[in-house]
Scaffold this active site. Structure first.
Site, PDB file in Angstrom:
ATOM      1  N   LYS A  22      17.167  -5.560  -4.506  1.00 39.25           N
ATOM      2  CA  LYS A  22      15.705  -5.454  -4.331  1.00 39.25           C
ATOM      3  C   LYS A  22      15.299  -3.984  -4.226  1.00 39.25           C
ATOM      4  CE  LYS A  22      13.821  -5.981  -0.124  1.00 39.25           C
ATOM      5  NZ  LYS A  22      12.957  -4.863   0.303  1.00 39.25           N
ATOM      6  N   ASN A  23      16.036  -3.227  -3.406  1.00 39.10           N
ATOM      7  CA  ASN A  23      15.601  -1.850  -3.133  1.00 39.10           C
ATOM      8  C   ASN A  23      15.992  -0.856  -4.223  1.00 39.10           C
ATOM      9  OD1 ASN A  23      14.406  -2.835  -0.886  1.00 39.10           O
ATOM     10  ND2 ASN A  23      15.941  -2.085   0.556  1.00 39.10           N
ATOM     11  N   ARG A  93       4.939  -2.830   0.921  1.00 44.09           N
ATOM     12  CA  ARG A  93       4.876  -1.388   1.132  1.00 44.09           C
ATOM     13  C   ARG A  93       5.430  -0.620  -0.060  1.00 44.09           C
ATOM     14  NH1 ARG A  93       4.607   1.124   5.182  1.00 44.09           N
ATOM     15  NH2 ARG A  93       6.175   2.628   4.499  1.00 44.09           N
ATOM     16  N   CYS A 117       3.679  -2.129   9.629  1.00 39.47           N
ATOM     17  CA  CYS A 117       4.486  -3.289   9.214  1.00 39.47           C
ATOM     18  C   CYS A 117       5.206  -3.737  10.478  1.00 39.47           C
ATOM     19  CB  CYS A 117       5.393  -2.877   8.071  1.00 39.47           C
ATOM     20  SG  CYS A 117       7.111  -2.806   8.440  1.00 39.47           S
ATOM     21  N   ARG A 122       5.851   3.261   9.968  1.00 39.93           N
ATOM     22  CA  ARG A 122       6.260   3.527   8.583  1.00 39.93           C
ATOM     23  C   ARG A 122       5.220   4.366   7.826  1.00 39.93           C
ATOM     24  NH1 ARG A 122       9.088  -1.499   6.052  1.00 39.93           N
ATOM     25  NH2 ARG A 122      10.181   0.135   4.885  1.00 39.93           N
ATOM     26  N   PRO A 123       4.957   5.559   8.317  1.00 39.53           N
ATOM     27  CA  PRO A 123       3.996   6.440   7.647  1.00 39.53           C
ATOM     28  C   PRO A 123       4.481   6.854   6.254  1.00 39.53           C
ATOM     29  CG  PRO A 123       5.227   7.635   9.309  1.00 39.53           C
ATOM     30  CD  PRO A 123       5.600   6.188   9.474  1.00 39.53           C
ATOM     31  N   VAL A 124       3.588   7.374   5.457  1.00 39.52           N
ATOM     32  CA  VAL A 124       3.946   7.861   4.117  1.00 39.52           C
ATOM     33  C   VAL A 124       3.568   9.332   3.975  1.00 39.52           C
ATOM     34  CG1 VAL A 124       3.904   5.624   2.955  1.00 39.52           C
ATOM     35  CG2 VAL A 124       1.775   6.943   3.205  1.00 39.52           C
ATOM     36  N   ASP A 125       3.467  10.036   5.112  1.00 42.40           N
ATOM     37  CA  ASP A 125       3.054  11.449   5.092  1.00 42.40           C
ATOM     38  C   ASP A 125       3.997  12.328   4.262  1.00 42.40           C
ATOM     39  OD1 ASP A 125       4.818  10.703   7.287  1.00 42.40           O
ATOM     40  OD2 ASP A 125       4.748  12.797   7.884  1.00 42.40           O
ATOM     41  N   ASP A 306      19.317  -2.125   7.499  1.00 43.32           N
ATOM     42  CA  ASP A 306      18.994  -3.449   6.938  1.00 43.32           C
ATOM     43  C   ASP A 306      20.071  -4.487   7.231  1.00 43.32           C
ATOM     44  OD1 ASP A 306      17.355  -2.164   3.933  1.00 43.32           O
ATOM     45  OD2 ASP A 306      16.737  -2.292   6.024  1.00 43.32           O
ATOM     46  N   ARG A 398      11.204 -12.811   0.196  1.00 43.49           N
ATOM     47  CA  ARG A 398      10.884 -11.467  -0.313  1.00 43.49           C
ATOM     48  C   ARG A 398      12.153 -10.725  -0.703  1.00 43.49           C
ATOM     49  NH1 ARG A 398       6.968  -7.922   3.190  1.00 43.49           N
ATOM     50  NH2 ARG A 398       7.697  -6.578   1.524  1.00 43.49           N
TER      51      ARG A 398
HETATM   52  C1  EPZ Z   1      13.548   1.886   2.556  1.00 43.88           C
HETATM   53  O1  EPZ Z   1      12.329   1.855   3.253  1.00 43.88           O
HETATM   54  C2  EPZ Z   1      13.914   0.429   2.307  1.00 43.88           C
HETATM   55  N1  EPZ Z   1      12.893  -0.176   1.467  1.00 43.88           N
HETATM   56  C3  EPZ Z   1      14.021  -0.308   3.654  1.00 43.88           C
HETATM   57  O2  EPZ Z   1      14.422  -1.641   3.377  1.00 43.88           O
HETATM   58  C4  EPZ Z   1      15.100   0.387   4.479  1.00 43.88           C
HETATM   59  O3  EPZ Z   1      15.162  -0.235   5.754  1.00 43.88           O
HETATM   60  C5  EPZ Z   1      14.759   1.883   4.658  1.00 43.88           C
HETATM   61  O4  EPZ Z   1      14.583   2.493   3.356  1.00 43.88           O
HETATM   62  C6  EPZ Z   1      15.858   2.640   5.378  1.00 43.88           C
HETATM   63  O5  EPZ Z   1      17.064   2.502   4.702  1.00 43.88           O
HETATM   64  C7  EPZ Z   1      12.906   0.060   0.131  1.00 43.88           C
HETATM   65  O6  EPZ Z   1      13.732   0.800  -0.381  1.00 43.88           O
HETATM   66  C8  EPZ Z   1      11.843  -0.616  -0.692  1.00 43.88           C
HETATM   67  P1  EPZ Z   1      12.285   5.336   4.997  1.00 43.88           P
HETATM   68  P2  EPZ Z   1      11.470   3.209   3.426  1.00 43.88           P
HETATM   69  O7  EPZ Z   1      11.141   6.045   4.355  1.00 43.88           O
HETATM   70  O8  EPZ Z   1      11.746   4.133   2.304  1.00 43.88           O
HETATM   71  C9  EPZ Z   1      10.132   7.708   8.461  1.00 43.88           C
HETATM   72  C10 EPZ Z   1      14.380  -3.977   3.610  1.00 43.88           C
HETATM   73  O9  EPZ Z   1      14.550  -4.740   4.573  1.00 43.88           O
HETATM   74  N2  EPZ Z   1       9.182   8.187   7.458  1.00 43.88           N
HETATM   75  O10 EPZ Z   1      13.680   5.706   4.610  1.00 43.88           O
HETATM   76  O11 EPZ Z   1      10.067   2.847   3.717  1.00 43.88           O
HETATM   77  C11 EPZ Z   1       9.993   6.211   8.729  1.00 43.88           C
HETATM   78  O12 EPZ Z   1       8.994   5.978   9.687  1.00 43.88           O
HETATM   79  C12 EPZ Z   1      13.552  -2.717   3.778  1.00 43.88           C
HETATM   80  O13 EPZ Z   1      14.852  -4.152   2.455  1.00 43.88           O
HETATM   81  C13 EPZ Z   1       8.201   9.099   7.823  1.00 43.88           C
HETATM   82  O14 EPZ Z   1       8.107   9.500   8.988  1.00 43.88           O
HETATM   83  O15 EPZ Z   1      12.120   3.799   4.743  1.00 43.88           O
HETATM   84  C14 EPZ Z   1      11.376   5.835   9.240  1.00 43.88           C
HETATM   85  O16 EPZ Z   1      11.451   6.110  10.623  1.00 43.88           O
HETATM   86  C15 EPZ Z   1      13.027  -2.576   5.210  1.00 43.88           C
HETATM   87  N3  EPZ Z   1       7.316   9.557   6.887  1.00 43.88           N
HETATM   88  C16 EPZ Z   1      12.304   6.794   8.502  1.00 43.88           C
HETATM   89  O17 EPZ Z   1      11.459   7.831   7.967  1.00 43.88           O
HETATM   90  C17 EPZ Z   1       7.393   9.138   5.571  1.00 43.88           C
HETATM   91  O18 EPZ Z   1       6.567   9.599   4.744  1.00 43.88           O
HETATM   92  C18 EPZ Z   1      13.063   6.158   7.352  1.00 43.88           C
HETATM   93  O19 EPZ Z   1      12.118   5.436   6.567  1.00 43.88           O
HETATM   94  C19 EPZ Z   1       8.411   8.217   5.212  1.00 43.88           C
HETATM   95  C20 EPZ Z   1       9.299   7.765   6.165  1.00 43.88           C
END
Ligand code: EPZ
Length: 417
Positions: A22-23, A93, A117, A122-125, A306, A398
């Protein structure tokens, strides 16, 4: 709302084939935006999130066909509508992954902020900062990210945090930027590597993927191509835990063993016997009760977040006390209260769960709260005495392809109703 009913006490035994990841497929589908002409994406898992991404691309104007294997033929040459609407983004997301490709190829994008969520803010900054560093004009208002740029410029981007989709968004955008981009502190997850493999097959110039430094030499044009999606390491890990928690055994074909070292290590610590070939893995538990294992989640190659919920379920029946620490997300223990309804003895203190293993769990009505939490409830139901109803089962659809079919093929007794 649909639910599934699991009759516990049946050992998992047999063989299955891993589905596509999926990812990996979600960023790859978003990346089709930067390629001219048709792409053929194969080994696509039949998941609700994939359907959502397909719908998002189609409503932008992509022409897209899905065959009976769920494999996708897609052309994104005429995207008149560079918008990812709130209605779609709030349900998935990963829609944020359209932002970078749209700005890179079409010079503009309007993408809804994902919002919170269940597992965290889960910010996107960092996605936004990375694109701004490449020259994108971005402002956020009315709940949307409005981005525009005639042509992105390559730059050196140091990620403040390791973010998987943040790395992916910037990686895709950089393939069409003018000049070279260096992403430092990049995510090294295998799904990032699979995305880079697809982009390189489209003509992108990338090196360093799979390390924390990724170099991209931007191109003027990329071209659609064929790509086979990597296996889903989290699905594989989940089925291995299913065998371990029921004292059974399972062989998973089409496995990506090199991506599962941390999970294999913890399963061996729990008492499982694991054998691997080039593309399969076999776990045998020999009717043993699992030993407790301490877990601390962290970015790849450390133990994946995960798989955290699944190991909460395994530790719930272990012969002793264990500690699971969640370091990535601030609210990823919502499965704990549901497991405790089944007789588990788990106490959460801050970002750590203290799990006192019990001999047996009892079936009970429980509710899924997020994708991996729902998987942990199914695993607990397999091992519990009696019946477990897992409500709000849409979460599991999902991320797991036909989970009850695959589990029943392995001796489980699960019905959807
Ligand atoms: C990806 O999410 C995966 N989703 C998640 O899988 C997975 O848990 C996660 O990576 C960690 O491995 C997909 O790939 C579609 P992150 P993602 O950005 O990219 C912080 C599942 O169950 N952060 O690596 O959204 C955030 O808050 C899902 O399959 C910021 O602060 O996760 C977190 O604490 C759940 N600012 C950390 O980084 C940002 O702009 C890691 O999040 C982005 C992230």
């Amino acid at each position: 709302m649909q639910k599934i009913t699991i009759t516990g006490g049946h050992k998992i035994h047999g063989e299955i084939k891993a589905s596509g990841a999926k990812n990996a497929v979600l960023p790859i589908l978003a990346a089709t935006i930067v390629g001219q002409g048709e792409s053929h994406i194969k080994h696509v898992p039949h998941l609700h999130d994939v359907t959502t991404m397909n719908q998002l691309l189609a409503q932008m104007g992509a022409s897209l066909t899905v065959d009976h294997h769920a494999d996708i033929t897609i052309c994104t040459d005429n995207l008149q509508n560079q918008t990812a609407p709130y209605e779609t983004v709030k349900t998935m997301r990963a829609s944020i992954l359209a932002l970078g490709p749209l700005v890179a190829r079409y010079g503009r994008a309007k993408v809804s902020l994902p919002g919170g969520c269940p597992i965290g803010a889960r910010p996107v900054d960092l996605h936004i900062k990375g694109l701004q560093a490449m020259g994108a004009n971005i402002n956020v208002h009315d709940g949307y990210i409005h981005a525009s740029c005639d042509r992105l410029q390559g730059n050196r981007i140091v990620m403040e945090k390791v973010t998987v989709t943040g790395t992916e968004n910037i990686l895709i955008a950089a393939t069409l930027a003018k000049g070279e981009t260096l992403i430092e502190n990049a995510a090294i997850e295998p799904e990032v590597v699979d995305l880079a493999k697809y982009l390189k097959a489209m003509g992108a110039e990338i090196r360093g993927e799979g390390t924390s430094k990724i170099y991209i030499q931007g191109k003027d044009q990329l071209y659609g191509t064929t790509h086979e999606v990597m296996p889903d390491r989290i699905e594989i890990g989940t089925f291995l835990v299913a065998a371990a928690i029921t004292g059974g055994s399972v062989t998973v074909r089409n496995s990506c063993n090199d991506d599962l070292d941390a999970v294999f290590g913890k399963l061996r610590e729990a008492g499982a016997e694991i054998h691997t070939t080039d593309n399969s893995v076999t776990l045998s538990m020999h009717n043993k009760r699992p030993q407790p294992v301490d877990i601390r989640t962290a970015p790849h190659p450390a133990f994946p977040t995960d798989m955290q919920a699944q190991f909460c379920a395994l530790n719930a029946i272990a012969d002793g006390t264990s500690h699971i620490t969640e370091t990535l997300f601030e609210n990823r223990f919502m499965h704990v209260e549901e497991l405790n309804r089944m007789g588990a003895n788990i106490h959460v203190e801050g970002n750590q769960a203290v799990i006192k293993g019990v001999e047996k769990l009892s079936g009970a009505p429980v509710t899924a709260t997020d994708l991996r939490a729902s998987a942990s409830l199914v695993l607990a139901g397999l091992a519990a005495e009696g019946k477990t109803d897992v409500h709000d089962i849409h979460y599991i659809d999902r991320g797991y392809e036909a989970i009850e079919e695959k589990m029943n093929q392995l001796g489980a007794k699960i019905i959807r109703n």
